[in-house]
Scaffold this active site. Sequence first.
Site, mmCIF file in Angstrom:
data_model
loop_
_atom_site.group_PDB
_atom_site.id
_atom_site.type_symbol
_atom_site.label_atom_id
_atom_site.label_comp_id
_atom_site.label_asym_id
_atom_site.label_seq_id
_atom_site.Cartn_x
_atom_site.Cartn_y
_atom_site.Cartn_z
ATOM 1 C CD1 TRP A 1 26.880 20.164 -37.213
ATOM 2 C CD2 TRP A 1 25.817 21.982 -37.952
ATOM 3 N NE1 TRP A 1 27.733 20.831 -38.047
ATOM 4 C CE2 TRP A 1 27.111 21.962 -38.516
ATOM 5 C CE3 TRP A 1 24.964 23.037 -38.268
ATOM 6 C CZ2 TRP A 1 27.569 22.943 -39.379
ATOM 7 C CZ3 TRP A 1 25.428 24.021 -39.130
ATOM 8 C CH2 TRP A 1 26.713 23.964 -39.682
ATOM 9 C CG HIS A 2 21.994 24.982 -37.194
ATOM 10 N ND1 HIS A 2 21.374 23.862 -37.649
ATOM 11 C CD2 HIS A 2 22.271 25.728 -38.282
ATOM 12 C CE1 HIS A 2 21.275 23.919 -38.966
ATOM 13 N NE2 HIS A 2 21.810 25.048 -39.383
ATOM 14 N N GLY A 3 23.596 24.855 -32.914
ATOM 15 C CA GLY A 3 23.979 25.536 -31.673
ATOM 16 C C GLY A 3 23.606 24.718 -30.465
ATOM 17 C CG PHE B 1 26.134 27.763 -36.204
ATOM 18 C CD1 PHE B 1 25.648 28.014 -34.926
ATOM 19 C CD2 PHE B 1 25.461 28.316 -37.274
ATOM 20 C CE1 PHE B 1 24.509 28.779 -34.733
ATOM 21 C CE2 PHE B 1 24.318 29.072 -37.101
ATOM 22 C CZ PHE B 1 23.850 29.308 -35.824
#
Lengths: 477, 316
Positions: free
Chosen positions: A324-326, A477
């Site tokens: 999700w972050h990257g 993000f």
Amino acid sequence: MLFNSLDFLIFFPLVTLLFFLLPHKFRWSLLLTASCIFYMFFKPVYILIIFFTIIIDYFAGIYIERAATPEKKRKLLIISLIANIGVLAVFKYYNFLNSNLDGLLSVMGYSNPIPYLKILLPIGLSFHTFQAMSYTIEISRGNQKAEKHFGIYALYVMFYPQLVAGPIERPQNMLHQFHEKQNFNYELMVSGLRLMLWGFFKKLVIADRISLVVDEIYRNTGSYSGPIIILGCMLFTFQIYCDFSGYSDIAVGSARVMGLKLMKNFDRPLISKNLTEFWRRWHISLSSWFNDYVYTPFVLAKRDWGKVAVVIGLFLTFSISGLWHGAGWTFVIYGTLNGIVLIYEFLSKKFRKNLSKKIPGLIYNTSSNLLLFLFVSFSYIFFRSSDMHTAITMIKSCVHPSSHSIMEQLQNLGLFPLFIIFIMIVYMHFIERKFESGIPKMDLQKPSLERIFSIVTLTLIITLGIFNQQSFIYFQF
Amino acid sequence: MRLLKYILSVILPTFALSYLALLFVNSGLKKQQNDFFGTFNHIADNSDKHDILIFGASIAKNNINPRVIDSVSGKSSFNCGIYGFGFVDSKILLESYLHSPHPKPTTVVYVMQPDWGRPRGHEITYAPQFYPYASNNAVYETGSKYDDGIKLVKYLPFVALSKYNDHLKYSSLIPFVKKDHLRKGNYLGYEPIYGTVMNLKRFENATNIIIEKDSKETSPVQQNNLEDFCKVCTDNNIKLLLVFPCSYTTKIDTTVDRSFPALHKIVDKYNVSIVDYANSEMNMVKSNFFDLYHLNNIGADKFSELLAKDILKGAN
């Protein structure tokens, strides 16, 4: 628009003033327009992506509510989720997946015919997409009624303080607030302004100052020895905390000024004694999102598996959370590492409880906190590194000697800035311990002390702040 | 009303505190005796009279020893060289000297960079250095044309600290914590480089280094800046020498002319002298140098002697 920009210094008081001057029925349109302007400061055309998901989810919400059978509700929810995840997949993960396919095909001796997309990641995409998804999920669960007012729903997704980096709100908390009339409230206004001030302090005085040191260490890893590299990794933990929690404080504070309540996103995570506690205090809105919509449903569905369900659930949830972050393997590893340690903590709960009884409390708590801090700093090497090569170089460099003495290396980084960083971290710790990060209770008890705090903090921002309009880390993000 | 009272009760003391902090920082910077601040404090505030002022970047600051110049010429000189400085920065320094109650210098030496015509991208090397002196007319007049920070700092002094970076804040503390803050060997603005070992690998093993002929690149902005500097000297009847200093070479090439065609127009217009040391025998003596363009303390003394003689010739 960045919170730490001159634009926001004009934008915020203007919007707040108009908000209280306008009759209640026009306020949603003011906030929606302001939110559009706020977002369009980054890249105007990307607002169309938000509108796309808003339209899909608005109608999906209404139809899910009207659906006669659970089966039909489920189908409509899946359509909505596919639309949202599809947007994420195209804009955030397409090139990542394609580059992996590229690597796989080249190993097999083929070339990849699929072209790359030359697009920039829309700012805050993961945040507002997750917020939109929570809306349709909650309706399908029967916890929330579908919002009939299109403008109010659009505002729920786009409300400017939390649009680009959260907190990721829930419809139950936000939607009703936009319908209610907010009267001017002196206490809320002052408390909101103070929270914003604290957020600016963390961002401008600590995070942006640390970033100068950390960036230098990451840029010239080979020039520094192990202890300095480790110092850089530890400082990054403070940087990301101050950067992100600073943003959240400004967001929550600016909403509070208008009488709107956003959820708390951080609760002094760096004092945690284990990773489970850390994730309960760090980026609370995301942790609870994953808990409510991924981890708990999975564990409940597989409860027959016993502990195995929890283990797999934790591993999957944190791997996805990393992604999700990257879109990169470094983020997957960051998430997976956290998942593994959480699994260890789950399995060793009894052992650790017994251990804590045998060791004096102060020693146990301090060493637990220190170990956690070291682990978090280590995992952030993957978070901060642009690719796996950089991450591995950083880790190897932790035992790297240098021809220069430690003092020479520190002098190169700047003894004075390092001294300021140290003092400011101590000040932050003191304030957050004494008054809680939201600082709401102190003004009721000691108004003069609270005013001194505001004066000192504002003076520190003016005298020691870094005013180069550096973006917030989580915007990517 | 209550909110306004609250905001004022926070903001006014904050301004006062910030202003006090600014006074403290500025007083520290004005006590400095080395680097930029030492030079600026000396030429703008000191009542010492100097006949010869030397301007330029590091190749001025490291290469010219004013004591040697003084002993050869019998005049008083001061080295105003500052690392990275260009024509505009130097013009601000010169104007500051002329605005203060000194008698005017008779000669100004500007030490030219070999690539002086190349565009710099920024005309003021490091604007925050000038902020403590924003109320100085010479600084404000020229500086505010190139940097808005100088305007802001002059009219809103309490916010100046937010414009000062760590370097300035740190520098301001030095005079308070370290009384003997005059760096060893740093005198009359000159900062010698000690040692005769040339420390750059490229330089250590060099066998074929020649002084390049002019790069032919002459940015109009740089020409204008040089003209402005020349104009200040001409307007004040000060003799100006543009000096191309010694630089290391393994072979003397007598055809080298670093004075660019564009430079000749300016020289003729303002009656400026050019002194080029491209053909000096000193250039081939490795032990005079620290690196290609910087002399060590021994080389600097020899070069200063040559320069002093040429200044005397030029001045006459």
